[in-house]
Enzyme design. Structure first.
Site, PDB file in Angstrom:
ATOM      1  NE  ARG A 164      65.638  72.704 -68.643  1.00 23.24           N
ATOM      2  CZ  ARG A 164      64.604  72.530 -67.813  1.00 23.24           C
ATOM      3  NH1 ARG A 164      64.788  72.042 -66.624  1.00 23.24           N
ATOM      4  NH2 ARG A 164      63.389  72.834 -68.200  1.00 23.24           N
ATOM      5  NE  ARG A 178      52.385  73.128 -66.971  1.00 27.59           N
ATOM      6  CZ  ARG A 178      53.647  72.723 -66.817  1.00 27.59           C
ATOM      7  NH1 ARG A 178      53.920  71.447 -66.613  1.00 27.59           N
ATOM      8  NH2 ARG A 178      54.622  73.597 -66.890  1.00 27.59           N
TER       9      ARG A 178
END
Ligand code: AMP
Length: 226
Positions: free
Chosen positions: A91, A130
């Protein structure tokens, strides 16, 4: 396909986790998702989990050395000898450099880096809606994949919660971190001719088809090079 060392790159909420899990089944390769590994460590209250939790709750990245150690161990496992799928790692550029060094020490390299691309507006919509099952992490969405009964997991009946890092201000922070620290990897891997892009805003089925098409092309190119 054997010997496929694959990295899935993309912003949070791009659906790379969904695609990674499918690929794991289709290709029968080990799947290492650093977010899942860290959440399990937090749940089990291991040393890794205790270190990672404060960063995760804020939407920040955990320090490179912490995550590099955790993933390095797995790449050296016999189960990863014939390939692996990495989701959420690397990342940052230093993580990508550490990954290249770890693989090189094992006599390996990456086969391809797949960027699953979606824009920020779509990410906010997907992550904001979500809902995650508190017991086993089953994932729903209030609009796109609602549970049969509000707030209850269809699979195991446990309560559906909003993950701490799916709260709106934390989503914003995760996106900032993506643009600042992870996006430079697109150029990093493009320079090495490893980057392939798929449009992550399409329906999951379509994205999966596109990924399989891309992997088939890659295999053909590999066969021709032999
Ligand atoms: P994810 O489920 O992939 O969105 O990851 C959830 C959180 O775990 C991230 O917001 C970070 O705090 C942490 N995390 C996961 N993978 C990494 C990584 N490669 N480097 C640093 N932090 C990570």
């Amino acid at each position: 396909m054997s010997g496929l060392n694959l990295v899935l790159l993309g912003p949070p909420g791009s659906g790379k986790g969904t695609q990674g899990e499918r690929l794991q089944e289709d290709l029968r390769l080990p799947y290492y998702a650093t977010g899942d590994i860290l959440r399990a460590a937090v749940r089990d209250e291991t040393e890794l989990g205790r270190t990672a939790k404060e960063y995760m709750d804020r939407g920040d990245l955990v320090p490179d050395d912490v995550i590099v150690g955790a993933i390095g161990e797995r790449l050296a496992l016999p189960e990863a000898a014939d390939g692996f799928i990495l989701d959420g790692f690397p990342r940052t550029v230093p993580q990508a450099e550490a990954l290249a060094a770890a693989l090189s020490a094992l006599g390996k390299g990456l086969t391809t880096v797949l960027l699953v691309d979606v824009d920020d507006g779509e990410v906010m919509k997907r992550l904001g809606g979500r809902r995650t099952c508190a017991e086993n992490g089953h994932v729903f969405h209030i609009e796109f994949n609602p549970p049969q009964q509000d707030g209850v997991c269809d699979v195991d009946g446990s309560t559906l919660i909003v993950r701490d890092d799916d709260k709106p201000d934390v989503i914003g922070r995760r996106l900032d971190q993506y643009h600042e620290k992870t996006e430079p990897l697109i150029a990093f891997y493009d320079h090495q001719s490893l980057l392939r892009r798929v449009d992550g805003s399409a329906a999951p089925e379509e994205v999966a088809t596109e990924i399989h098409r891309m992997l088939a092309t890659l295999k053909l190119e590999g066969d021709e090079a032999l």
